[in-house]
Design an enzyme around this catalytic site. Sequence first.
Site, mmCIF file in Angstrom:
data_model
loop_
_atom_site.group_PDB
_atom_site.id
_atom_site.type_symbol
_atom_site.label_atom_id
_atom_site.label_comp_id
_atom_site.label_asym_id
_atom_site.label_seq_id
_atom_site.Cartn_x
_atom_site.Cartn_y
_atom_site.Cartn_z
ATOM 1 N N GLY A 1 43.156 62.341 32.895
ATOM 2 C CA GLY A 1 43.752 63.577 32.408
ATOM 3 C C GLY A 1 45.242 63.467 32.181
ATOM 4 O O GLY A 1 45.989 63.078 33.086
ATOM 5 N N ASP B 1 43.827 72.195 38.044
ATOM 6 C CA ASP B 1 42.724 73.137 37.864
ATOM 7 C C ASP B 1 41.413 72.637 38.446
ATOM 8 O O ASP B 1 40.513 73.432 38.732
ATOM 9 C CB ASP B 1 42.519 73.438 36.373
ATOM 10 C CG ASP B 1 43.667 74.231 35.775
ATOM 11 O OD1 ASP B 1 44.555 74.656 36.536
ATOM 12 O OD2 ASP B 1 43.678 74.422 34.542
ATOM 13 N N GLU C 1 50.277 88.027 26.443
ATOM 14 C CA GLU C 1 51.175 87.344 25.519
ATOM 15 C C GLU C 1 50.572 87.232 24.127
ATOM 16 O O GLU C 1 51.274 87.376 23.122
ATOM 17 C CB GLU C 1 51.534 85.961 26.081
ATOM 18 C CG GLU C 1 52.381 86.058 27.351
ATOM 19 C CD GLU C 1 52.695 84.726 27.987
ATOM 20 O OE1 GLU C 1 53.624 84.676 28.801
ATOM 21 O OE2 GLU C 1 52.011 83.729 27.673
#
Length: 418
Positions: free
Chosen positions: A16, A305, A175
């Site tokens: 990752g 995560d 947002e």
Amino acid sequence: MQNEAVVKKPHVVIIGAGFGGIRTARALAKQDVKITLIDKYNYHLFQPLLYQVATAGLSVDDIAYPVRAIFREQKNVDFRLAEVSDVDFDNKVVSMNTGNIAYDYLIVAVGGMTNYFGMKSMETNGFGMKTLDESVTIRNHILRMFELAAHEKDADKRRALLTFVIVGGGPTGVESAGALSELIYHVMIREYHHLNFKEVRIMLVEASDKLLATMPEELREVTVETLIRKHVEVRMCVQVTDYDGEKMSLKGGEVIPTNTVVWAAGVKASALMDTLDVEQASMRRAIVNDFLQLPNRPEVFVIGDAAHYVQGERPLPMIAPVAIQQADITAKNIRNLIRGKELKKFVYKDVGNMATIGRNAAVVHMGAFKTHGFIAWSIWSLVHILRLIDFRNRAVVFVKWMWDYLVYERVVRIITRQ
């Protein structure tokens, strides 16, 4: 002449190239280790600004940067463009679509993906916003809706084309709604001369009774008031039950005709976590110990995560600052393992929360410090510019934001083939 024994460098494999993976590789720059960084994309993505790509504020190369360029000067890093399918923990081997690779230490930093909470119709017909491709797809779709609406004679079809729903009242949802409003009411309105912009409808739907749930109540109220001023219809305590691409159904029976639903209501760990032999908690996240290691696998760390780490009786949120701090302590603990030293426990230091709602509008909460409006917007802008990985990206984003601030212009309004 006596031959000297060749000492093998420890091999650190990182899966990752997100915030956690990049940070860990950089933190090990001066160590006598070999690092292999694996990712299915050849770039590092600044995910917090994906919504600006989706609303035509930034280009893809403003928030993405080639991984190889990041480590141009770091000679102990090798990048592999590949997708990981499995890990054999017993034999310490990572399986990829391009072959296998052995490791001495493994860091799983695979990030997250959109969580539709089992709603297949939304997954099929809605839009997620966790990847660069998804954000470009949303941008293309929004621009195309206006092109179609500009020549649609049927009033009901036209209103459906001009109805944009964002599901999820967290930072991404807020947002996105603010940025979409500014795109429509400050840019599009000047160019689509024959459209009646009173037919445009922007909805922000949240299942709970709070937007930005981690913010203090006064900042949540400011957020709602600001969105309403920006022509955003805020719907709280509303649950979406179905979406077929043309109609969104709400719990209670209300049906909203719309061709655009952006799902920003949840996130879960990457699908890779389901294929690994690890104990998982909620959101597919792997349970780790105090040092971010898998239980009984001291050479394997899971961060960001993908990691379920409980602090203060609650798992840490799936946000970039958590991944960055976990990367730092993981790099230290790998050094300590190599040297036979005691490991350090991970303790997250809360850096606060912030969200922007558009020009001169943001909310910031850091410890006892709370602010909103222009000051908060300035802080938010500075923090996000500084977090971009490369100077070029920072300079380009700064110039685009200043241009947009001065003249309300979005130059990235090209419908691509993607």
